[in-house]
Design a protein around this motif. Structure first.
Motif, PDB file in Angstrom:
ATOM      1  N   LEU A   1       0.854  -1.186   0.000  1.00 28.03           N
ATOM      2  CA  LEU A   1       0.000   0.000   0.000  1.00 28.03           C
ATOM      3  C   LEU A   1       0.892   1.238   0.000  1.00 28.03           C
ATOM      4  O   LEU A   1       2.076   1.177   0.340  1.00 28.03           O
ATOM      5  N   HIS A   2       0.297   2.355  -0.374  1.00 32.65           N
ATOM      6  CA  HIS A   2       1.054   3.610  -0.382  1.00 32.65           C
ATOM      7  C   HIS A   2       1.048   4.212   1.022  1.00 32.65           C
ATOM      8  O   HIS A   2       0.370   5.211   1.300  1.00 32.65           O
ATOM      9  N   GLN A   3       1.798   3.577   1.907  1.00 27.92           N
ATOM     10  CA  GLN A   3       1.983   4.068   3.268  1.00 27.92           C
ATOM     11  C   GLN A   3       3.345   3.586   3.747  1.00 27.92           C
ATOM     12  O   GLN A   3       3.824   2.533   3.328  1.00 27.92           O
ATOM     13  N   SER A   4       3.946   4.341   4.630  1.00 29.98           N
ATOM     14  CA  SER A   4       5.334   4.079   5.024  1.00 29.98           C
ATOM     15  C   SER A   4       5.532   2.699   5.645  1.00 29.98           C
ATOM     16  O   SER A   4       6.518   2.011   5.340  1.00 29.98           O
ATOM     17  N   THR A   5       4.616   2.265   6.514  1.00 31.42           N
ATOM     18  CA  THR A   5       4.778   0.956   7.156  1.00 31.42           C
ATOM     19  C   THR A   5       4.698  -0.175   6.141  1.00 31.42           C
ATOM     20  O   THR A   5       5.420  -1.170   6.244  1.00 31.42           O
ATOM     21  N   SER A   6       3.833  -0.021   5.155  1.00 29.45           N
ATOM     22  CA  SER A   6       3.676  -1.048   4.135  1.00 29.45           C
ATOM     23  C   SER A   6       4.885  -1.103   3.207  1.00 29.45           C
ATOM     24  O   SER A   6       5.336  -2.175   2.810  1.00 29.45           O
ATOM     25  N   VAL A   7       5.437   0.080   2.894  1.00 31.37           N
ATOM     26  CA  VAL A   7       6.632   0.129   2.045  1.00 31.37           C
ATOM     27  C   VAL A   7       7.805  -0.528   2.761  1.00 31.37           C
ATOM     28  O   VAL A   7       8.584  -1.267   2.157  1.00 31.37           O
ATOM     29  N   ARG A   8       7.922  -0.293   4.068  1.00 32.09           N
ATOM     30  CA  ARG A   8       8.995  -0.947   4.824  1.00 32.09           C
ATOM     31  C   ARG A   8       8.829  -2.464   4.801  1.00 32.09           C
ATOM     32  O   ARG A   8       9.803  -3.211   4.682  1.00 32.09           O
ATOM     33  N   ALA A   9       7.581  -2.927   4.923  1.00 36.13           N
ATOM     34  CA  ALA A   9       7.314  -4.365   4.855  1.00 36.13           C
ATOM     35  C   ALA A   9       7.705  -4.924   3.489  1.00 36.13           C
ATOM     36  O   ALA A   9       8.221  -6.043   3.385  1.00 36.13           O
ATOM     37  N   ALA A  10       7.473  -4.138   2.437  1.00 33.50           N
ATOM     38  CA  ALA A  10       7.856  -4.565   1.085  1.00 33.50           C
ATOM     39  C   ALA A  10       9.371  -4.691   0.975  1.00 33.50           C
ATOM     40  O   ALA A  10       9.889  -5.615   0.336  1.00 33.50           O
ATOM     41  N   GLU A  11      10.091  -3.759   1.596  1.00 30.43           N
ATOM     42  CA  GLU A  11      11.559  -3.825   1.602  1.00 30.43           C
ATOM     43  C   GLU A  11      12.032  -5.127   2.247  1.00 30.43           C
ATOM     44  O   GLU A  11      12.916  -5.822   1.721  1.00 30.43           O
ATOM     45  N   LYS A  12      11.457  -5.454   3.397  1.00 32.95           N
ATOM     46  CA  LYS A  12      11.843  -6.668   4.112  1.00 32.95           C
ATOM     47  C   LYS A  12      11.475  -7.919   3.314  1.00 32.95           C
ATOM     48  O   LYS A  12      12.219  -8.905   3.311  1.00 32.95           O
ATOM     49  N   THR A  13      10.326  -7.872   2.660  1.00 39.40           N
ATOM     50  CA  THR A  13       9.904  -9.006   1.843  1.00 39.40           C
ATOM     51  C   THR A  13      10.888  -9.242   0.714  1.00 39.40           C
ATOM     52  O   THR A  13      11.308 -10.379   0.457  1.00 39.40           O
ATOM     53  N   ALA A  14      11.262  -8.171   0.029  1.00 39.51           N
ATOM     54  CA  ALA A  14      12.207  -8.282  -1.086  1.00 39.51           C
ATOM     55  C   ALA A  14      13.546  -8.849  -0.629  1.00 39.51           C
ATOM     56  O   ALA A  14      14.135  -9.710  -1.297  1.00 39.51           O
TER      57      ALA A  14
END
Length: 202
Positions: free
Chosen positions: A143-156
Motif C-alpha cells: 500500500l502507499h503508506q510508510s509501514t507497508s513500504v517498509r514491509a515490502a523492503e523486508k519481503t524483497a
C-alpha cells in the motif's frame, strides 16, 4: 512447464488477493491456462474473491498431505475452461508438511498449466517458505503508506536471500497529491527503497 508466480508481502490488507485474482484473470484472458492457489492458510479469502465459497470440497492441505489428488481439490473458476482454483484449508490445524511435498505438488501442476499464481499469507510461516521455495518469480504488493513500504523492503530482502531473482512491485492505493506534498513517498522513492522493479500502480 508452467511458470509459478508468488504474490506476497509481509503485511496484511495490502491487496495481495485482489492482485492475485486480477493477474490470473488477465493471464487467462490472454489465452493461457491458469491455476490460482490460495496459499494463505490463516485467512482463506480467494474463494470469496472468485465467488466460489460453496464450490470446493478439498483444499491444498489435503493434496499436500496425500489425502486427495490435485484434481480432486481443483475447481474451474466460474465454469471457465483452463482457469482453475485450489483453496486454502478452512481451518488449518497447524500440521507441518515437508517442503518436499510442496515441490512434488507444484512440479505436477506445472505440467498442466502455463501459469500458477500463489496468493501468500503475510507471515513467514513454514508453509509460506515452502510455497515461496517453488516460485520462479514474486510480485510484492504494498500500500502507499510508510509501514507497508517498509514491509515490502523486508519481503524483497528475504525473497532475494532465498534465491528468487525475479521480483516486481505493485503499489496499491497510490495517492499522488500526498506524494507531491512530501507526506508520502513518491513512486521513485518506493522503488529506490525496495530495490524492486515496478510492475504497476493502482
Amino acid at each position: 512447464m508452467g511458470r509459478v508466480i508468488f504474490v506476497t508481502g509481509f503485511k496484511g490488507g495490502v491487496g495481495k488477493t485482489t492482485v492475485s485474482a486480477n493477474l490470473a484473470s488477465t493471464l487467462h484472458a490472454l489465452g493461457n491456462k491458469v491455476l490460482v492457489i490460495d496459499g494463505d492458510f490463516g485467512m482463506r479469502c480467494m474463494d470469496m474473491v472468485l465467488g466460489m465459497e460453496n464450490e470446493t470440497l478439498f483444499d491444498c492441505s489435503d493434496v499436500l498431505s496425500g489425502r486427495c489428488a490435485p484434481t480432486a481439490a481443483m475447481t474451474e473458476v466460474r465454469g471457465m475452461t483452463d482457469f482453475a482454483f485450489i483453496p486454502a484449508p478452512m481451518n488449518h490445524s497447524g500440521e507441518i508438511i515437508p517442503t518436499a511435498s510442496y515441490a512434488r505438488f507444484i512440479s505436477e501442476l506445472r505440467q498442466d498449466f502455463d501459469y500458477i499464481i500463489i496468493d501468500s499469507c503475510a507471515e513467514m510461516t513454514d508453509y509460506y517458505l515452502s510455497f515461496a521455495s517453488q516460485a520462479d518469480e514474486a510480485v510484492i504488493v504494498t500500500l502507499h503508506q510508510s509501514t507497508s513500504v517498509r514491509a515490502a523492503e523486508k519481503t524483497a530482502a528475504r525473497l532475494s536471500a532465498m534465491g528468487i531473482k525475479t521480483l516486481s512491485l505493485v503499489v496499491n492505493g497510490y495517492r499522488e497529491k500526498f506524494a507531491e506534498k512530501g507526506r508520502l513517498p513518491s513512486i521513485a522513492d518506493i522503488i529506490n527503497r525496495s530495490s524492486v522493479r515496478l510492475l504497476g500502480v493502482v
